[in-house]
Write an enzyme that holds these catalytic residues in place. Structure first.
Site, short mmCIF file in Angstrom:
data_model
loop_
_atom_site.label_atom_id
_atom_site.label_comp_id
_atom_site.label_asym_id
_atom_site.label_seq_id
_atom_site.Cartn_x
_atom_site.Cartn_y
_atom_site.Cartn_z
N GLU A 83 62.26 135.44 120.62
CA GLU A 83 62.47 136.22 121.83
C GLU A 83 61.17 136.44 122.58
OE1 GLU A 83 64.39 138.35 124.80
OE2 GLU A 83 65.24 137.08 123.25
N GLY A 93 43.15 131.56 122.76
CA GLY A 93 42.25 130.48 122.38
C GLY A 93 41.71 130.64 120.96
N GLY A 97 48.34 132.42 118.65
CA GLY A 97 49.67 131.93 119.06
C GLY A 97 50.15 130.81 118.16
N TYR A 131 52.86 124.67 124.19
CA TYR A 131 54.05 124.32 123.40
C TYR A 131 54.19 122.81 123.25
CZ TYR A 131 55.33 129.21 124.25
OH TYR A 131 55.33 130.57 124.32
#
Length: 157
Positions: A83, A93, A97, A131
């Site tokens: 979500e 960086g 993530g 991604y």
């Protein structure tokens, strides 16, 4: 760097959700309260799950992901729907993530889930590039539909 969220993290998760909404230029739509998040994540029947990304040196939360299970009728198994994924600008960086997505992929593999899916705003090129670099493929043939507010109430009444 990545850990499973606890109920003590609800205030920081709430703050990060609001930061994400602001980044996405939709802060006015972020109406969830800490109490709602606490119930969804840690209530009697949790419906969502979260992980926290921490700074390796200070241990300060710098990002999070919030996810829930979906189900593929074609594959016959669960998957994860991501979500929210957000890393504070000053920590981008630093691998947070990627580490959050890696943890979700690990969960999928460990549990035999078939998919890890999420949505990204069309204008968010930095995220789209990130991604794609991880091997994620856009599902351009699908369009997301949503019922909310008045339309949802009318249909559900």
């Amino acid at each position: 760097m990545i850990r499973t969220a606890t109920s003590a993290d609800v205030p920081v998760i709430h703050a990060l959700v609001r930061e994400l909404a602001d980044y996405e230029e939709a802060l006015h739509e972020a109406r969830a309260t800490e109490e709602q998040l606490r119930e969804a994540l840690f209530g009697e029947r949790p419906a969502a799950f979260a992980h926290i990304a921490e700074d390796d040196t200070t241990g300060v939360p710098v990002g999070f992901c919030l996810w829930f299970l979906n189900f593929s009728t074609w594959r016959g198994v669960h998957g994860i729907y991501l979500e929210d994924l957000y890393v504070r600008p000053e920590a981008r960086g630093g691998g947070h993530g990627k580490a959050l997505l890696t943890e979700l992929a690990r969960i999928c593999v460990e549990r035999g889930y078939a998919r890890l899916e999420w949505s990204v705003l069309n204008w968010n090129e930095p995220s789209i590039d990130f991604y794609k670099a991880l091997g994620a493929a856009p599902q351009d043939e699908w369009t997301v539909y949503r019922l909310t507010d008045g339309a949802l109430a009318r249909l559900g009444s």
